[in-house]
Scaffold this motif. Sequence first.
Motif: not given
Length: 469
Positions: A165-192
């Motif tokens: 409602d236009g009002k900041q109630y708290s102050m962010p402190f520790n913040t994250s979001n999700p990402i995709l992690y992948y093994n580059k070596d296995l990608f190369t091995k699989a021809g990707l």
Amino acid sequence: MVKRNWKMVLPVAAMLVLPLSACASNPNNGGNEPSPTVSASNTDTAANAGAASTEPAKEPVKVVWWHSMSGELGTAADKLVSDFNASHPDIKVEGVFQGTYDESLNKLKASMDSKSGPSLIQVYEIGSKFMIDSGAVTPVQQFIDEESYDVSSLEPNIRSYYTFDGKQYSMPFNTSNPILYYNKDLFTKAGLDPNKPPATYQEVADAAKKLTGDGVTGASFAIYGWFMEQLLANQGKDLVNNGNGRDSSASESLVNQEAAVKTLTWWKGMVDDKSVLNLGRKTDDTKKAFLAGQIAMTLDSTASLRGIVDGAAGKFEVGTAFLPKPDASSEGGVVVGGASLWILNNKPAEEQKAAWEFIKYLAEPAVQAEWHINTGYFPITSKAYDEQIVKDNLAKYPQFQTAVDQLHASKPGTASQGAVMGVFPEARQTVEGAIEEAFTGKKDVKAALDDAAKQITEKIGIYNKTVAK
């Protein structure tokens, strides 16, 4: 802010806090003014000066901060406290670890009648509506307005989560979001192409099949409700009605909408064809499997990035990518996770003001830079990226640029701003149960999500009646 009777809110508190499966300014001279020069011709002044010198020094204002940072995160938090205390002799912050977010919130609930609780508390993002409805907090907007505190450098996609409602109630402190992690070596091995990670659901499914074999499974995503929430937000889809609970209190869960059904159908299809391994609800288990080279892709928090990259050092190269979408044209973006800092209103004004001073200190660019490189959490202020230690850290961990870019690429809207409901923790567990039912074949995907939506909607109704004015 109008205070509500905590006893009216507590009957539903148990639903909220169910256990889940998962720089500094230079120090001054201590605040003592230089001793006055005493003239022999002015004995009254000398006497008064002598009397004044015997008066006890004013005690610093004590601020008790309850937090849920343990291990290396706790060590980093303790350093922030000690650095602040060293540079602010008029305030003494006492950081107290109170267990998990759920445990800490339970302890806060139990402390309210006796006022033995903290001045300041760290609460996870999905506890925000409960904190507001409790009437037990002083919104930080009050302090922002009183001194015209400049919030322009605070990351808008982070700050917006904690603005209602236009009002900041708290102050962010520790913040994250999700990402995709992948093994580059296995990608190369699989021809990707190791430099072209999958961006859509179909690309993930195709890559997972190619990566599966020779003791490796294409991927594993923990059965974590947060991931389903993020995958929907990444399509611009709200989790609950009424503007994701931000236009007015949510009254209905939308977790059975078409986008959710399609998302879970995609996920279950990969589990069924054995290109995705089901390792249960704990992200720690998928992380271990990824670092062991048993799976080639996984979803995890950006806060895990440094640990994952360090854990893979000498074994394989870690790649990072945005959270996948159904197709490249999907609107939306990720929602911030983590926690924020709330000031309790049952403490004296002087103590609340001191808590605000600590909050401001934690938001300083140099302090956020230090917190970021020591933990992996996002800086909450864009100015932190100008600090040399952050530049050096990005050079050492270039994978983190993915996380920064994804945050900045998230399109504003109610979906990416995040859902608001008082029974969020329980709703998350209900969704996890529905995913398990779908994976095991106990229910088909649509039925599992329909039942979950019904249960969550009923709980929201009970909560709303309990906190109604």
